[in-house]
Design an enzyme around this catalytic site. Structure first.
Site, PDB file in Angstrom:
ATOM      1  N   THR A 119       0.822  -1.170  -0.126  1.00  0.00           N
ATOM      2  CA  THR A 119      -0.034  -0.075  -0.161  1.00  0.00           C
ATOM      3  C   THR A 119       0.875   1.264  -0.019  1.00  0.00           C
ATOM      4  OG1 THR A 119      -0.112   0.329   2.215  1.00  0.00           O
ATOM      5  CG2 THR A 119      -1.912  -1.184   1.136  1.00  0.00           C
ATOM      6  N   ASP A 120       0.151   2.473  -0.206  1.00  0.00           N
ATOM      7  CA  ASP A 120       0.823   3.719  -0.259  1.00  0.00           C
ATOM      8  C   ASP A 120       0.443   4.173   1.097  1.00  0.00           C
ATOM      9  OD1 ASP A 120      -1.902   4.534  -0.211  1.00  0.00           O
ATOM     10  OD2 ASP A 120      -1.574   5.401  -2.244  1.00  0.00           O
ATOM     11  N   GLN A 121       0.730   5.446   1.529  1.00  0.00           N
ATOM     12  CA  GLN A 121       0.693   6.175   2.803  1.00  0.00           C
ATOM     13  C   GLN A 121      -0.677   6.121   3.242  1.00  0.00           C
ATOM     14  OE1 GLN A 121       3.025   9.708   2.453  1.00  0.00           O
ATOM     15  NE2 GLN A 121       4.662   8.990   3.367  1.00  0.00           N
ATOM     16  N   VAL A 125      -3.936   2.400   0.844  1.00  0.00           N
ATOM     17  CA  VAL A 125      -4.548   2.067  -0.632  1.00  0.00           C
ATOM     18  C   VAL A 125      -3.407   1.191  -1.290  1.00  0.00           C
ATOM     19  CG1 VAL A 125      -5.396   2.760  -2.625  1.00  0.00           C
ATOM     20  CG2 VAL A 125      -6.198   4.199  -0.789  1.00  0.00           C
TER      21      VAL A 125
END
Length: 145
Positions: free
Chosen positions: A14-16, A19
């Protein structure tokens, strides 16, 4: 035949914002494709031992809804089409709430690992050919599960 595989969304995917990064869906498609092949009774590793690889020749991915950290995704995989030379696998990935996150296809051929020249599946892997013919999607089936 549709194979179903459940995968937990890992933090590293995931990103920050929590997601899932888009490229990770391709990894999940590979997990689904491998599970389908194994459910048919075969293994990519056995093919590779015979000096054959199955590169991707085309991808079509439609992103619908984000998968997020802390949930699991369900990967549905099937043989969308097969003509004795090219294989097109179909995918649908759903989140824990069964919302569609992605649908798409990947197309593959078999090649000689040394020369990268295409080879015919029917001639070199007749048992795979028979299984793919038997389990490919018929024209009256829906595109997804």
């Amino acid at each position: 035949m549709i194979t179903t595989t459940v995968v937990p969304v890992r933090y590293a995917e995931t990103d920050q914002m929590g997601v899932v990064y888009h490229a990770n869906y391709l990894v999940w498609c590979e997990i689904g494709r491998t599970a389908l092949i194994e459910e048919l009774g075969f293994r990519y590793a056995d093919m590779e031992k015979r000096g054959v690889m199955s590169p991707v020749t085309s991808l079509q991915m439609n992103y619908k809804y984000p998968a997020k950290y802390g949930e699991s995704v369900t990967i549905h995989t099937w043989i969308e089409s097969y003509n004795g030379f090219r294989i097109k696998y179909g995918y649908e990935i759903l989140n824990s709430e069964e919302k569609p996150c992605l649908n798409g296809t990947s197309e593959h051929v078999l090649v000689n690992a040394e020369t990268f020249k295409p080879i015919k599946i029917k001639k070199n892997f007749p048992e795979w050919h028979e299984a793919y013919e038997k389990h490919k999607k018929s024209t009256d089936e829906p595109h997804t599960k």
